[in-house]
Write a protein that holds these residues in place. Structure first.
Motif, PDB file in Angstrom:
ATOM      1  N   SER A 127       7.651  16.797  -4.723  1.00 53.97           N
ATOM      2  CA  SER A 127       7.131  15.759  -5.363  1.00 53.97           C
ATOM      3  C   SER A 127       7.702  15.140  -6.625  1.00 53.97           C
ATOM      4  O   SER A 127       7.519  14.409  -7.449  1.00 53.97           O
ATOM      5  N   GLU A 162       0.903  -1.052  -0.067  1.00 52.85           N
ATOM      6  CA  GLU A 162      -0.005   0.175   0.041  1.00 52.85           C
ATOM      7  C   GLU A 162       0.825   1.460   0.272  1.00 52.85           C
ATOM      8  O   GLU A 162       0.746   2.047  -0.757  1.00 52.85           O
ATOM      9  N   THR A 185      -6.416   8.999   3.778  1.00 47.45           N
ATOM     10  CA  THR A 185      -7.399   9.123   2.620  1.00 47.45           C
ATOM     11  C   THR A 185      -8.551   8.228   2.566  1.00 47.45           C
ATOM     12  O   THR A 185      -9.326   8.325   1.531  1.00 47.45           O
ATOM     13  N   GLN A 228       2.367   1.741  -3.429  1.00 45.43           N
ATOM     14  CA  GLN A 228       1.263   2.160  -4.454  1.00 45.43           C
ATOM     15  C   GLN A 228       1.190   3.666  -4.218  1.00 45.43           C
ATOM     16  O   GLN A 228       0.882   4.423  -4.974  1.00 45.43           O
ATOM     17  N   ARG A 229       1.161   4.320  -3.058  1.00 48.02           N
ATOM     18  CA  ARG A 229       0.917   5.383  -2.571  1.00 48.02           C
ATOM     19  C   ARG A 229       1.927   6.337  -3.145  1.00 48.02           C
ATOM     20  O   ARG A 229       1.710   7.568  -3.504  1.00 48.02           O
ATOM     21  N   VAL A 240       3.735   5.780  -5.841  1.00 43.92           N
ATOM     22  CA  VAL A 240       3.535   5.872  -7.213  1.00 43.92           C
ATOM     23  C   VAL A 240       2.254   7.084  -7.247  1.00 43.92           C
ATOM     24  O   VAL A 240       2.440   7.700  -8.153  1.00 43.92           O
ATOM     25  N   ASP A 241       1.259   6.728  -6.673  1.00 42.07           N
ATOM     26  CA  ASP A 241      -0.014   7.716  -6.934  1.00 42.07           C
ATOM     27  C   ASP A 241       0.308   9.261  -6.643  1.00 42.07           C
ATOM     28  O   ASP A 241       0.035   9.828  -7.271  1.00 42.07           O
ATOM     29  N   THR A 242       0.887   9.253  -5.426  1.00 42.25           N
ATOM     30  CA  THR A 242       1.224  10.720  -4.974  1.00 42.25           C
ATOM     31  C   THR A 242       2.840  10.496  -4.482  1.00 42.25           C
ATOM     32  O   THR A 242       2.991  10.639  -3.259  1.00 42.25           O
TER      33      THR A 242
END
Ligand SMILES: [Zn+2]
Length: 318
Positions: free
Chosen positions: A57, A40, A137, A43-44, A46-48
């Motif tokens: 960023s 998780e 989130t 993935q986070r 990658v997403d943000t």
């Protein structure tokens, strides 16, 4: 191990503290619970994308660290992985993450959490803020039925939460203060239906535009919106096919037709502020994390050890 040795081991286990029992459990069960959370976190990233050191960023992939993706920050040039500055960063810390989560659930302050988990204060601070981002989130994606909306204000603090030593502001000062200086106050919008689905957002201000930006498509059509009747809510309800019940509490209208009120959301705000008090002031930049954690906690009945594992499931499943 001989039967006599095993008997001795069992008798010694009786003297373990709660924390030590959890460590033994983690040790015996292995790391299975940890991997989904690492996934998780990856993935986070990658997403943000966000550098844990300087929060830029702008990051690049930078080889591997074991089985994990390593990154390098273009801004501060430091390298990191998705678990940097979390309890999962190092193997020797992994066994402590459940303890740490347990401390958070019990609302322990940094110093206590550090002591309980046998880590230093600086580490506790970093962990808290990266780890807290995990449930931030978790928000309801759809609200329905009777939907209560209201906002509450938090004193703005640009400082690190460690140094803030201000008394909590008085409650019940909302309506008149909508025009208050944005330099001093941060409005938090909370929308909650009777199924306890909760959506929350830190707003730059309370306007129809802001409500539309946050809530458009998130409230089922023909739901009944209950608010204090502030004009932004009136226009928002009109534009989104919602029935609107205006509770003018100042004029003594607390409940309409026995079921329409905003008492759940107001009670939620009270519990939230009471819970936040134990942290002795929260820096605004971390507020969203605390809100997320509280949303998460407030859905649990009486957090205890069992809920800890539910919590773990929940974190792993998002
Ligand atoms: Zn950086």
């Amino acid at each position: 191990m001989t039967p006599a040795q095993f008997k001795k081991l069992l008798s010694e286990l009786e003297h373990l503290t709660d924390t030590q029992v959890r460590r033994v459990e983690t040790f015996l069960k292995g790391d299975d619970a940890v991997q989904p959370i690492i996934t998780e976190l990856e993935q986070r990233m990658v997403d943000t994308p966000e550098c844990p050191h300087c929060h830029s960023s702008l990051i690049n992939r930078h080889g591997k660290a074991g089985s994990m993706q390593r990154y390098r920050c273009k801004n501060c040039l430091k390298t990191f992985t998705a678990t940097t500055d979390t309890p999962l960063a190092r193997l020797r810390h992994k066994e402590k993450w459940l303890d740490y989560l347990h401390c958070m659930i019990n609302g322990k302050v940094l110093r206590e959490s550090a002591k309980e988990c046998d880590i230093n204060l600086k580490t506790s601070f970093r962990w808290r803020h990266r780890f807290l981002q995990l449930p931030a989130t978790l928000k309801a994606s759809l609200l329905e039925g009777i939907v209560e909306a209201d906002e509450t204000l938090f004193a703005r603090s640009e400082k690190g939460s460690k140094t803030l030593d201000r008394k909590p502001r008085k409650r019940g000062m909302k309506a008149k203060k909508r025009g208050r200086s944005k330099d001093d106050w941060v409005p938090v919008l909370t929308v909650r239906d009777r199924g306890k689905h909760t959506y929350e957002a830190i707003l730059p201000g309370v306007s129809t535009q802001q409500l539309n930006d946050e809530l458009k498509g998130k409230i089922e059509k023909d739901s009944v919106l209950c608010s204090d009747g502030f004009k932004a809510y009136i226009k928002f309800a009109q534009g989104n096919d919602l029935i609107h019940k205006r509770l003018n509490v100042a004029a003594g209208v607390k409940v309409i037709d026995k079921v329409f009120h905003i008492q759940n959301v107001n009670a939620y705000h009270s519990r939230l502020k009471e819970w936040l008090q134990r942290f002795h002031g929260v820096a605004t930049k971390y507020l969203d994390n605390y809100l997320g954690w509280f949303r998460f906690l407030d859905t649990q009945e009486n957090p205890n050890k069992n809920n800890l594992f539910k919590a773990q499931q929940h974190l792993a499943g998002t």
